[in-house]
Write an enzyme that holds these catalytic residues in place. Structure first.
Site, PDB file in Angstrom:
ATOM      1  CD  GLN A 170       0.681  -0.630  -3.744  1.00  0.00           C
ATOM      2  OE1 GLN A 170       0.918  -1.546  -4.530  1.00  0.00           O
ATOM      3  NE2 GLN A 170       0.843  -0.766  -2.445  1.00  0.00           N
ATOM      4  CG  LEU A 179       5.341  -2.324   4.441  1.00  0.00           C
ATOM      5  CD1 LEU A 179       4.141  -1.670   3.768  1.00  0.00           C
ATOM      6  CD2 LEU A 179       5.348  -2.000   5.922  1.00  0.00           C
ATOM      7  CB  ALA A 180      10.277  -5.750   2.673  1.00  0.00           C
ATOM      8  CG  HIS A 210       6.955  -9.507  -6.069  1.00  0.00           C
ATOM      9  ND1 HIS A 210       6.394 -10.755  -6.039  1.00  0.00           N
ATOM     10  CD2 HIS A 210       6.236  -8.794  -6.975  1.00  0.00           C
ATOM     11  CE1 HIS A 210       5.366 -10.792  -6.880  1.00  0.00           C
ATOM     12  NE2 HIS A 210       5.248  -9.626  -7.459  1.00  0.00           N
ATOM     13  CD  GLN A 214       2.890  -3.357  -0.786  1.00  0.00           C
ATOM     14  OE1 GLN A 214       2.378  -2.584   0.017  1.00  0.00           O
ATOM     15  NE2 GLN A 214       2.374  -4.550  -1.042  1.00  0.00           N
ATOM     16  CD  GLU A 217       7.099 -11.322  -9.975  1.00  0.00           C
ATOM     17  OE1 GLU A 217       6.014 -11.928 -10.066  1.00  0.00           O
ATOM     18  OE2 GLU A 217       7.325 -10.218 -10.494  1.00  0.00           O
TER      19      GLU A 217
END
Length: 356
Positions: free
Chosen positions: A112, A296-297, A321, A299, A22
């Site tokens: 994060q 979310l997958a 990503h 993260q 990415e």
């Protein structure tokens, strides 16, 4: 923090091409987080090389500086526009940290970067970040608090989030803070089946604009969601802020999982278009069998890989990503990550157990 035992594959700094996959800032942030967790140095080249403005931007530079501060790292290349970075961390030190991006750069992305390493440290920490809280191309504060934080808590990483004031593009000026008790030990999880949709809650918010705009966003969303076989509740809120902006956030709660979607206002963008954007994303998710949304997958991948236990996720969509993040993790950890699905399609993500 106690010295870490060496990893079986430790041979020196991890070398990463920042233009792989990415090719965005997520490569940098994941590499920094994993460097802090493992104690391994990292050397990045061609950082964001294919972007319109390559190299480190304000929020990327702040992520580097934040990671460096929490571990007294030796850093070279930490300047705006740099495409080369050398980062060698010391032990992570819990404490009270404040980071000011100085622009509308995403507070979420800086937070994060350092949150998991500080959460796993042996003592409490507090982190305050100033900048953009609701800006394009990053999770907004409410996504972090309602969704990311809630799922990390299920993995054994507990913390609280607060927002003193909102910050919208281009002025920014928002402020968020995290309170971390320390001592977290992430565990595996099975999110392969979301179960039945139980309820939908949301927030239509404005900053320094008429609450009538928020009411229009809410009304449009409620009209379009009328056919869902569950309770729907969307609140209206006016945020304290130095900037102007709007947001609509939708959280779908299932028997075994949840998913979150949001859209931001912009100059010339009608309130109804903001609502349509968020609702369209939600309905597209509901048309799949995903247990977690596509953001979310991505993260959850680092904390699940670091846990060292078997885990499974069913994502609504394989993103670039996600694939790139998995490759960055493999460079640091001897973990198997299997993504059984094509880009743009739902997929099972399986993380094998390994011994740290």
């Amino acid at each position: 923090m106690r010295a870490r035992p060496p990893f079986p594959h430790d041979t020196g700094p991890v070398e990463i091409d920042g233009a792989m996959g990415e090719g965005g800032g997520q490569i940098l942030r994941s590499a920094l987080s994993l460097s802090l967790l493992t104690g391994r140095g990292v050397a990045l080249e061609r950082i964001r090389a294919n972007r319109a403005q390559p190299g480190l931007g304000f929020q990327h530079l702040m992520a580097v500086q934040a990671a460096a501060r929490v571990a007294r790292a030796q850093v070279a290349g930490d300047r705006r526009g740099s495409q080369l970075l050398s980062f060698v961390p010391g032990p992570v030190e819990p404490g009270d940290y404040r980071f000011d991006i100085g622009t509308a750069g995403a507070t979420a992305l800086v937070l994060q970067t350092v949150l998991l390493p500080l959460a796993c440290a042996p003592a409490p920490s507090r982190v305050t970040v100033t900048g953009g809280t609701h800006v394009p191309w990053s999770p907004c504060f409410h996504y972090l608090d309602w969704h990311w934080r809630a799922l990390l808590e299920r993995l054994g990483v507990s913390f609280t989030l607060g927002m003193t004031r909102a910050g919208f593009y281009p002025e920014g000026g928002g402020e968020v803070h995290a309170e971390l008790p320390g001592g977290a030990r992430p565990t595996g999880i099975d999110l392969g089946d979301r179960g039945r949709l139980l309820r939908l809650r949301g927030l239509s918010g404005v900053a320094n604009l008429s609450t009538g705009i928020a009411a229009r966003q809410r009304g449009r969303a409620l009209t379009r969601l009328r056919g869902l076989a569950c309770a729907v509740d969307i609140a209206v809120e006016a945020f304290a802020a130095h900037s102007r902006g709007t947001v609509l956030v939708l959280l779908a709660e299932f028997e075994r999982s949840q998913a979150c979607f949001f859209a931001l206002g912009a100059r010339g963008k009608r309130a109804e278009a903001v609502a349509d954007e968020a609702v369209d994303d939600l309905l597209a998710f509901l048309a799949t069998d995903g247990a977690v949304d596509r953001w979310l997958a991505d993260q959850l991948l680092v904390p699940l890989a670091w846990a060292g236990q078997a885990a499974r996720l069913r994502t609504s969509e394989v993103t670039a990503h996600l694939l790139t993040n998995a490759e960055v993790i493999r460079r640091f950890l001897p973990v198997e990550i299997a993504i059984d699905g094509a880009p743009g399609r739902p997929a099972d993500i399986r993380i094998a157990a390994w011994r740290r």
